[in-house]
Design a protein around this motif. Structure first.
Motif, PDB file in Angstrom:
ATOM      1  N   ILE A  36       0.761  -1.211   0.105  1.00 49.95           N
ATOM      2  CA  ILE A  36      -0.008   0.013  -0.031  1.00 49.95           C
ATOM      3  C   ILE A  36       1.039   1.145   0.054  1.00 49.95           C
ATOM      4  O   ILE A  36       1.935   1.295   0.785  1.00 49.95           O
ATOM      5  CB  ILE A  36      -1.055  -0.139   1.377  1.00 49.95           C
ATOM      6  N   THR A  37       0.748   2.120  -0.950  1.00 45.89           N
ATOM      7  CA  THR A  37       1.549   3.454  -1.212  1.00 45.89           C
ATOM      8  C   THR A  37       0.546   4.587  -0.991  1.00 45.89           C
ATOM      9  O   THR A  37      -0.546   4.546  -1.812  1.00 45.89           O
ATOM     10  CB  THR A  37       2.065   3.193  -2.475  1.00 45.89           C
ATOM     11  N   TYR A  38       1.130   5.561  -0.637  1.00 47.06           N
ATOM     12  CA  TYR A  38       0.444   6.949  -0.483  1.00 47.06           C
ATOM     13  C   TYR A  38       0.194   7.103  -2.152  1.00 47.06           C
ATOM     14  O   TYR A  38       1.152   7.314  -2.993  1.00 47.06           O
ATOM     15  CB  TYR A  38       1.550   7.802   0.174  1.00 47.06           C
ATOM     16  N   GLN A  44       3.917  10.710  -8.241  1.00 48.40           N
ATOM     17  CA  GLN A  44       5.293  11.212  -8.472  1.00 48.40           C
ATOM     18  C   GLN A  44       6.243  10.215  -9.000  1.00 48.40           C
ATOM     19  O   GLN A  44       7.022  10.773  -9.744  1.00 48.40           O
ATOM     20  CB  GLN A  44       5.749  11.758  -7.027  1.00 48.40           C
ATOM     21  N   ASN A  45       5.847   8.784  -8.744  1.00 50.51           N
ATOM     22  CA  ASN A  45       7.007   8.156  -9.265  1.00 50.51           C
ATOM     23  C   ASN A  45       6.267   7.451 -10.609  1.00 50.51           C
ATOM     24  O   ASN A  45       6.582   6.212 -10.927  1.00 50.51           O
ATOM     25  CB  ASN A  45       7.130   6.954  -8.248  1.00 50.51           C
ATOM     26  N   LEU A  46       5.596   8.230 -11.183  1.00 52.14           N
ATOM     27  CA  LEU A  46       5.013   7.779 -12.300  1.00 52.14           C
ATOM     28  C   LEU A  46       4.031   6.376 -12.250  1.00 52.14           C
ATOM     29  O   LEU A  46       3.960   5.882 -13.466  1.00 52.14           O
ATOM     30  CB  LEU A  46       5.916   7.585 -13.621  1.00 52.14           C
ATOM     31  N   ARG A  47       3.398   6.449 -11.357  1.00 47.72           N
ATOM     32  CA  ARG A  47       2.475   5.235 -10.871  1.00 47.72           C
ATOM     33  C   ARG A  47       3.050   3.986 -11.308  1.00 47.72           C
ATOM     34  O   ARG A  47       2.534   2.916 -11.630  1.00 47.72           O
ATOM     35  CB  ARG A  47       1.266   5.235 -11.794  1.00 47.72           C
ATOM     36  N   VAL A  48       4.665   3.963 -10.705  1.00 48.00           N
ATOM     37  CA  VAL A  48       5.218   2.539 -10.736  1.00 48.00           C
ATOM     38  C   VAL A  48       5.459   2.218  -9.189  1.00 48.00           C
ATOM     39  O   VAL A  48       6.040   2.837  -8.701  1.00 48.00           O
ATOM     40  CB  VAL A  48       6.591   3.008 -11.369  1.00 48.00           C
ATOM     41  N   CYS A  49       5.135   1.071  -9.032  1.00 45.27           N
ATOM     42  CA  CYS A  49       5.046   0.669  -7.501  1.00 45.27           C
ATOM     43  C   CYS A  49       6.703   0.696  -6.909  1.00 45.27           C
ATOM     44  O   CYS A  49       7.459   0.146  -7.696  1.00 45.27           O
ATOM     45  CB  CYS A  49       4.728  -0.800  -7.534  1.00 45.27           C
ATOM     46  N   VAL A  51       8.007  -0.478  -4.563  1.00 45.43           N
ATOM     47  CA  VAL A  51       8.626  -2.031  -4.110  1.00 45.43           C
ATOM     48  C   VAL A  51       8.717  -2.863  -5.098  1.00 45.43           C
ATOM     49  O   VAL A  51      10.026  -3.459  -4.977  1.00 45.43           O
ATOM     50  CB  VAL A  51       7.314  -2.781  -3.137  1.00 45.43           C
ATOM     51  N   CYS A  52       7.811  -3.271  -6.160  1.00 39.86           N
ATOM     52  CA  CYS A  52       7.861  -4.330  -6.844  1.00 39.86           C
ATOM     53  C   CYS A  52       8.278  -4.150  -8.488  1.00 39.86           C
ATOM     54  O   CYS A  52       8.467  -4.622  -9.262  1.00 39.86           O
ATOM     55  CB  CYS A  52       6.887  -5.317  -6.910  1.00 39.86           C
ATOM     56  N   GLY A  53       7.903  -2.599  -8.660  1.00 44.53           N
ATOM     57  CA  GLY A  53       8.216  -2.029 -10.157  1.00 44.53           C
ATOM     58  C   GLY A  53       7.095  -2.202 -10.892  1.00 44.53           C
ATOM     59  O   GLY A  53       6.925  -2.159 -12.057  1.00 44.53           O
ATOM     60  N   HIS A  54       5.622  -2.641 -10.340  1.00 48.68           N
ATOM     61  CA  HIS A  54       4.527  -2.868 -11.064  1.00 48.68           C
ATOM     62  C   HIS A  54       4.030  -1.601 -11.635  1.00 48.68           C
ATOM     63  O   HIS A  54       4.018  -0.559 -10.888  1.00 48.68           O
ATOM     64  CB  HIS A  54       3.313  -3.743 -10.263  1.00 48.68           C
ATOM     65  N   HIS A  55       3.680  -1.513 -12.920  1.00 49.98           N
ATOM     66  CA  HIS A  55       3.192  -0.370 -13.708  1.00 49.98           C
ATOM     67  C   HIS A  55       1.613  -0.208 -13.578  1.00 49.98           C
ATOM     68  O   HIS A  55       1.010  -0.839 -14.105  1.00 49.98           O
ATOM     69  CB  HIS A  55       3.742  -0.400 -15.033  1.00 49.98           C
ATOM     70  N   HIS A  56       1.204   0.626 -12.915  1.00 51.36           N
ATOM     71  CA  HIS A  56      -0.116   0.824 -12.769  1.00 51.36           C
ATOM     72  C   HIS A  56      -0.739   1.535 -13.872  1.00 51.36           C
ATOM     73  O   HIS A  56       0.121   2.384 -14.486  1.00 51.36           O
ATOM     74  CB  HIS A  56      -0.503   1.575 -11.243  1.00 51.36           C
ATOM     75  N   VAL A  57      -1.811   1.544 -14.187  1.00 53.62           N
ATOM     76  CA  VAL A  57      -2.514   2.333 -15.208  1.00 53.62           C
ATOM     77  C   VAL A  57      -2.409   3.874 -14.664  1.00 53.62           C
ATOM     78  O   VAL A  57      -2.403   4.290 -13.883  1.00 53.62           O
ATOM     79  CB  VAL A  57      -4.146   2.296 -15.349  1.00 53.62           C
TER      80      VAL A  57
END
Length: 307
Positions: A36-38, A44-49, A51-57
């Protein structure tokens, strides 16, 4: 439960037995690792997790901002919007779907095209807006994609298209399928002129978009774990009656089988595209030491990447 809560910029004790509600969208749970991320930090991280680098929409507006140089983006053809040439109706009238999609997305159709600078290099760019009817390609989308290539040809600049689409828009029937030939013909003129076209494949890129200009780039880049292909894996598996390989139709699978030139993290995409454009002869010269590409990207003598 916390003994305080923030309300109207003041700290107040909650009433006994009262519930403390968390504003919707304040936190985002990763679909891959569950972290869970703020949400503000994720954006600000371009919707890249982180922790694991997953690319969100990623919303189209944010993608444009992450791609072009500040104050350099000029949108074209924003006024174009779909009609209903076939007067199509299924469970709902097509014209009603267009109205609903416009209201939801704030856009007139599923594609945004214009001129902007990428790392200082003037470029004709196009972005699919998946939030508008799944990025489906109808007559207006086909026209807008074609104009991206035509503007590049007129200005003698590179073209870049970010694709994220469910394919041809069924409500427009054969008129939608005709856009595959139309966009491919415009792309061919760009190739004849010796101008580069970089195709960036996002999650998902399928159907008529994948079967036309999306796979006609001089360089084809893809984001990690993106679903890329013509028909979906479930449809293919049901059709052929066989189990599909692990990771079938992911960008990693396509890279291994020579269909994609490189997988690039969203965090590095803008810099990598800028470097590629300079290697193709656009923009100011860069030191030879910086011209060495990362492993997996080799340019042919004619300037096109291995396909």
């Amino acid at each position: 439960m916390a003994w305080w809560r923030r309300k109207k910029d003041a700290l107040e004790r909650p009433e006994p037995g009262g519930k403390v509600s968390v504003p919707a969208g304040l936190w985002t749970k990763c679909d891959s690792c569950g972290e869970i991320t703020y949400t503000e930090e994720l954006v600000q991280n371009l919707r890249v997790c982180p922790v694991c680098g997953h690319h969100h929409v990623m919303p189209t507006r944010e993608r444009i901002e992450a791609t072009v140089d500040p104050d350099s983006w000029v949108e074209h053809d924003a006024e174009l919007c779909s009609g209903d040439p076939l007067e199509f109706t299924d469970s709902k009238r097509y014209r009603d779907r267009i109205v609903a999609a416009t209201k939801k997305s704030g856009r007139n159709d599923a594609f945004v095209g214009g001129i902007g600078r990428v790392d200082g290099i003037e470029t004709s760019l196009g972005f699919f807006a998946f939030e508008f009817m799944g990025g489906s390609m109808g007559s207006v989308v086909g026209e807008k994609v074609t104009r991206v290539f035509e503007r590049a040809l007129d200005r003698q600049i590179p073209a870049i298209v970010y694709s994220a689409s469910g394919g041809a828009r069924m409500q427009e029937g054969i008129l939608s399928l005709m856009q595959m030939a139309k966009t491919s013909a415009a792309r061919a003129k760009l190739r004849e002129a010796g101008l580069p076209y970089i195709s960036v494949l996002l999650h998902p890129t399928t159907g008529g978009v994948a079967a036309s200009f999306a796979f006609l780039g001089d360089l084809i880049l893809a984001e990690p774990r993106a679903l890329i292909g013509f028909a979906g894996p479930r449809v293919i598996q049901q059709t052929i009656g066989q189990e599909l390989p692990e990771g079938f139709q992911t960008s990693e699978f396509l890279l291994e089988h020579g269909m994609v030139d490189r997988i690039v993290s969203r965090l590095e995409m803008r810099d990598q595209i800028g470097l590629l454009l300079r290697l193709m002869g656009f923009g100011e010269d860069i030191p030879r030491a910086n011209q060495t590409m990362s492993e997996g990207v080799v340019l042919r003598e004619n300037g096109a990447a291995p396909g």
